[in-house]
Design an enzyme around this catalytic site. Structure first.
Site, PDB file in Angstrom:
ATOM      1  CE  LYS A  33      -4.520   6.922  -2.399  1.00 23.56           C
ATOM      2  NZ  LYS A  33      -3.579   6.709  -1.308  1.00 23.56           N
TER       3      LYS A  33
ATOM      4  CE1 TYR B 227      -4.913   2.059  -2.649  1.00 27.27           C
ATOM      5  CE2 TYR B 227      -4.803   3.366  -0.648  1.00 27.27           C
ATOM      6  CZ  TYR B 227      -4.176   2.802  -1.749  1.00 27.27           C
ATOM      7  OH  TYR B 227      -2.831   2.979  -1.939  1.00 27.27           O
TER       8      TYR B 227
END
Lengths: 377, 377
Positions: free
Chosen positions: A137, A223
């Site tokens: 990510k 996140y």
């Protein structure tokens, strides 16, 4: 494999043992057919801190995959990794000869752990080599690149997973279960912070937009976006966002602190904060009949949590070990892909909407996703 | 008076006793002069739930003030209150004959506990009657009314305090001390939620804009504004805000959920959420060298908190008892006014800026306060 099921149990039962019979039930393909599938070989592409201190050690304990190959731009690392992990010369690649990996039968999965600007290129090259792909990510530099990765994997018929380790982590799985089972009733509001205080070299790639594509938002912010989504159980329908800069001499090129607010189809709302200048790592959900929270909520170190019904208590696990085993299990046994490529693309769509909102002075941006797009329950 | 000092101590020491000598040092006017000042008489104006269940019971235990008079628009309450608290007929008023209170020597302080739309009128009438004033939050319907109250009190030479009970409360005082003494270094970011889920009659005055002046923001939001300020130790220099509506059939007339983001002169930032539809009551500060948090942070029930150095532990206290004693002490002994009228006005300036930001689609609003305006350390 002893943790594969038990780690999904709630509370004190997490440390209970399991008899072999339960495993048979859980792995119908392997066991019912009487086959013993091999462990899948993983090639780590990029041997920076995350590969060195998290992924490679985790791969010493995985049940369904192992460290089979390395890809590095630093010749000195070839020798040290080869010696430490017994990697044969034929399974060591650099960025130029990487495409030869297509002829390496030991490699089933390519895990792209490079700076963000290189995610798309190497994910696509891996797919073209016929290898399954795990992409760290944020998925890429923008949504267009995400599409290219997804299309390349589809064209080659390989699986694509994001490096979203938390979907395999027991506290996060508890959160998803609370939402699914309405343990505390409907979730009404979620607050999530994902931030750390960057004090290292301002020359690091994460602070260089050409390599990172953005600052706190594309790093820790992902996140917080993820938290907002799995703690409400829905994809958002709108986002507004604000940016704050207090150390411009250090954060010359990338965003320092961003806050954002989401609306969801059910009426739930969420607020998030992400920063490279603040220490905070939290998730709190206010529900119809109580609340649950994690703090820390997305660190590598063991998560912790509590709820209006009492504390959460799970055994400590290697998130990366579980994540890679879950992806290998997805390939081997057709278990769910907990973090598919569409999830990475969805989050990048949200990242772009957040930057757009900031550019428009905080204006609300509508988001359009199908109800299940990029979702894993 | 046994709690006046000890309740300000940190942690386990909060329950320690104190010798009389310390009291002398703390109250130089009273003791050094050898005088025994009388208890001040308080008149409660408005006998709704807050007066009935919080203030009147608290006034049975106050050291520097007592319940001397009542002002009510409901004749039936005159008898029950008079009997329960031994209030003489001459100290019972209604909204029409209230101004006669100027001739009642038993009344030193008028505490205005009416719906928001009546705060200004009765605070000003009290000041004109020569009585000190405590005004419940929010101070008034708008900033202009706040100025009228402040000016009326100045003109009459009476003291003016806000009903901000938390400034007398030990967990909140610990927060202010952490900021002042930099216990965890500089505060970098504050997150505060002040919200509850309104399920009662939609006809209640808090949901009627003509009586309340606003919804969640002017009710619970004021606590979140306050938290943001005392947990950073600064007045904000800007605010952006967003509004969310998910139960419009219930919240017909007033705001349901509002989020806002603040910037402070030091570079600290804060986010807040307030709602009449969400259950959350929290304060979290991320600091240079740790963190502190309260949950709950602003309820009547005992607050609770923890820090990166360990849990916070204070004895349970009546916030209202401490608050009214502190205000009486301010009058009697010239101790600091912990919640002056300027603090209420400052918060109303912020409320108006938040509504303006929302009306402008989330546009950042600049705020101008002198460094100490409305502040109490």
């Amino acid at each position: 494999m002893k943790n594969l099921i038990t780690r999904r149990k709630f509370g004190k039962t997490a440390s209970m043992g399991l008899a072999g019979g339960a495993m048979v039930a859980n792995l119908p393909f392997a066991c019912a057919m009487g086959e013993q599938k091999k462990k899948l070989g993983i090639a780590l592409v990029g041997l920076g801190g995350y590969s060195t201190y998290q992924l490679a050690p985790a791969l010493q304990n995985t049940q369904h995959c192992y460290l089979a190959a390395i890809v590095t731009g630093t010749p000195a690392k070839e020798k040290t990794w080869s010696q430490k992990y017994g990697i044969p010369q034929k399974s060591i690649y650099n960025y130029q000869n990487f495409d030869g990996i297509k002829d390496n039968p030991d490699v089933d999965i390519v895990y792209v752990v490079l700076p963000n600007s290189m995610h798309a290129e190497f994910s696509i090259r891996a797919a073209k080599a016929g290898k399954h792909v795990i992409c760290e990510k944020p998925m890429a530099m923008n949504v267009a690149e995400c599409d290219e990765i997804i299309n390349a994997c589809k064209a080659s018929g390989v699986k694509l997973g994001m490096g979203y380790r938390l979907h395999s982590e027991p506290f996060t799985q508890a959160v998803k279960r609370f939402v699914r089972e309405k343990t505390f009733g409907d979730v009404i509001h979620v607050s999530s912070d994902a931030a750390y205080r960057s004090m290292g070299s301002p020359g690091q790639w994460r602070l260089n937009r050409k390599l990172s594509g953005g600052g706190a938002l594309v790093n820790m912010g992902v996140y917080a976006i993820q938290s907002s989504i799995y703690a409400t159980g829905e994809n958002p329908i709108s986002v507004s966002a604000q940016e704050f800069s207090t150390r411009p001499e250090y954060f010359k090129d990338t965003d320092e602190t961003i806050t954002a607010q989401f609306e969801f189809p059910s009426g739930a709302t969420a607020t998030m904060m992400t920063s490279h200048n603040i220490r905070a790592n939290r998730l709190h959900a206010s529900c119809e009949n109580g609340w649950f929270e994690l703090d820390p909520a997305s660190t590598y170190i063991p998560l912790a949590g509590r709820t209006s019904k009492g504390p959460l208590d799970f055994e400590q696990v290697s998130q990366q070990q579980l994540q890679m085993d879950d992806f290998a299990s997805h390939i081997l046994y057709e278990t769910p892909n907990l973090a598919p490529g569409e999830m990475g693309k969805r989050d990048m769509i949200i990242v772009e909407a957040i930057y757009k909102s900031i550019a428009q002075g905080g204006k609300r941006q509508e988001l359009e996703f199908s109800n299940s797009y990029g979702f894993s329950k």
